[in-house]
Scaffold this active site. Sequence first.
Site, PDB file in Angstrom:
ATOM      1  N   LYS A 119      -2.611 133.413  31.854  1.00  0.00           N
ATOM      2  CA  LYS A 119      -1.544 133.826  32.781  1.00  0.00           C
ATOM      3  C   LYS A 119      -2.149 134.633  33.926  1.00  0.00           C
ATOM      4  CE  LYS A 119       2.229 134.501  29.362  1.00  0.00           C
ATOM      5  NZ  LYS A 119       3.170 135.525  28.861  1.00  0.00           N
ATOM      6  N   ASP A 156       7.418 136.244  30.151  1.00  0.00           N
ATOM      7  CA  ASP A 156       7.600 135.690  28.812  1.00  0.00           C
ATOM      8  C   ASP A 156       7.842 134.203  28.973  1.00  0.00           C
ATOM      9  OD1 ASP A 156       7.586 136.615  25.987  1.00  0.00           O
ATOM     10  OD2 ASP A 156       9.394 135.377  25.972  1.00  0.00           O
TER      11      ASP A 156
HETATM   12  P1  ITT Z   1       1.735 138.547  27.165  1.00  0.00           P
HETATM   13  O1  ITT Z   1       2.954 138.831  26.311  1.00  0.00           O
HETATM   14  O2  ITT Z   1       0.740 139.653  27.158  1.00  0.00           O
HETATM   15  O3  ITT Z   1       2.097 138.097  28.540  1.00  0.00           O
HETATM   16  P2  ITT Z   1       1.414 136.215  25.417  1.00  0.00           P
HETATM   17  O4  ITT Z   1       0.368 135.140  25.358  1.00  0.00           O
HETATM   18  O5  ITT Z   1       1.744 136.902  24.108  1.00  0.00           O
HETATM   19  O6  ITT Z   1       0.942 137.286  26.512  1.00  0.00           O
HETATM   20  P3  ITT Z   1       4.081 135.078  25.517  1.00  0.00           P
HETATM   21  O7  ITT Z   1       4.625 135.926  24.412  1.00  0.00           O
HETATM   22  O8  ITT Z   1       4.926 134.863  26.737  1.00  0.00           O
HETATM   23  O9  ITT Z   1       2.695 135.626  26.084  1.00  0.00           O
HETATM   24  O10 ITT Z   1       3.695 133.667  24.876  1.00  0.00           O
HETATM   25  C1  ITT Z   1       3.562 132.541  25.662  1.00  0.00           C
HETATM   26  C2  ITT Z   1       3.137 131.366  24.785  1.00  0.00           C
HETATM   27  O11 ITT Z   1       3.425 130.163  25.503  1.00  0.00           O
HETATM   28  C3  ITT Z   1       1.643 131.372  24.504  1.00  0.00           C
HETATM   29  O12 ITT Z   1       1.381 130.759  23.250  1.00  0.00           O
HETATM   30  C4  ITT Z   1       1.085 130.522  25.637  1.00  0.00           C
HETATM   31  O13 ITT Z   1      -0.112 129.861  25.280  1.00  0.00           O
HETATM   32  C5  ITT Z   1       2.220 129.521  25.875  1.00  0.00           C
HETATM   33  N1  ITT Z   1       2.292 129.232  27.307  1.00  0.00           N
HETATM   34  C6  ITT Z   1       2.942 129.969  28.252  1.00  0.00           C
HETATM   35  N2  ITT Z   1       2.714 129.467  29.473  1.00  0.00           N
HETATM   36  C7  ITT Z   1       1.919 128.402  29.307  1.00  0.00           C
HETATM   37  C8  ITT Z   1       1.312 127.498  30.191  1.00  0.00           C
HETATM   38  O14 ITT Z   1       1.445 127.616  31.503  1.00  0.00           O
HETATM   39  N3  ITT Z   1       0.556 126.530  29.672  1.00  0.00           N
HETATM   40  C9  ITT Z   1       0.376 126.416  28.348  1.00  0.00           C
HETATM   41  N4  ITT Z   1       0.876 127.239  27.433  1.00  0.00           N
HETATM   42  C10 ITT Z   1       1.650 128.240  27.910  1.00  0.00           C
END
Ligand code: ITT
Length: 211
Positions: A13, A70
Amino acid sequence: MARLLIATANRGKQREYASLLADWSGEYVFLQDLGLEIEVEETGASFAEIAAQKATVYARASNLPSLSDDSGLEVDALGGVPGIHTARYAGPGASDQDRYRKLLDALGHTPLEQRSARFRCAVALAYPNGDVAVAEGTCEGVIAFEPRGEHGFGYDPVFYLPQFGCTMAELPSEIKNELSHRARAIRAARPLLCKLAAYRDVGRAADAAST
Ligand code: ITT
């Protein structure tokens, strides 16, 4: 106005925000620049609620306006799963590969026309005083039968885009950053970000006028 904290620990991200905000006139820092590590309890029932929770906690802790994200994947054949549980889909300590492998196993031989899915992203911008606003974006696709591609992160290798004939991980990052759920959420958040940058400029003008 102070710098913006990009409050995500996810390096995939972070890379995308660096590109998505390249033409934004404000300044930003990442969590590691401040040495900030917080385990935020995600009790919200939607991407928007959880993004707002994360941004609010970080804005209070850093005393900086903070942007949290999120996001996750909704797969129609699985009734919207993994949804808000996308990051934890394969349990604690799992890798991106473990998670998308679990998803491919859950879908098994489900035919292509029933493998529709979408990425969702909620971006929350919170201020240290507790004010918070959320913008959202989605990107429609299909879950592939096997992973392909090296770009992006997370579930990108199994997220197939019929209009491009390839997975999100096969797209160059410039293209992903045009059409992704995150790109769309940031586009929707532009007015909020412009307001933030303008406040900063007004602050500087006032500083300059008083010296
Ligand atoms: P933060 O809370 O610190 O931002 P996190 O990885 O825990 O980090 P999330 O709870 O939002 O973030 O989880 C997002 C999930 O969705 C995570 O498993 C990512 O790999 C997936 N994901 C989100 N955006 C994506 C993208 O652009 N491409 C592929 N997978 C994505």
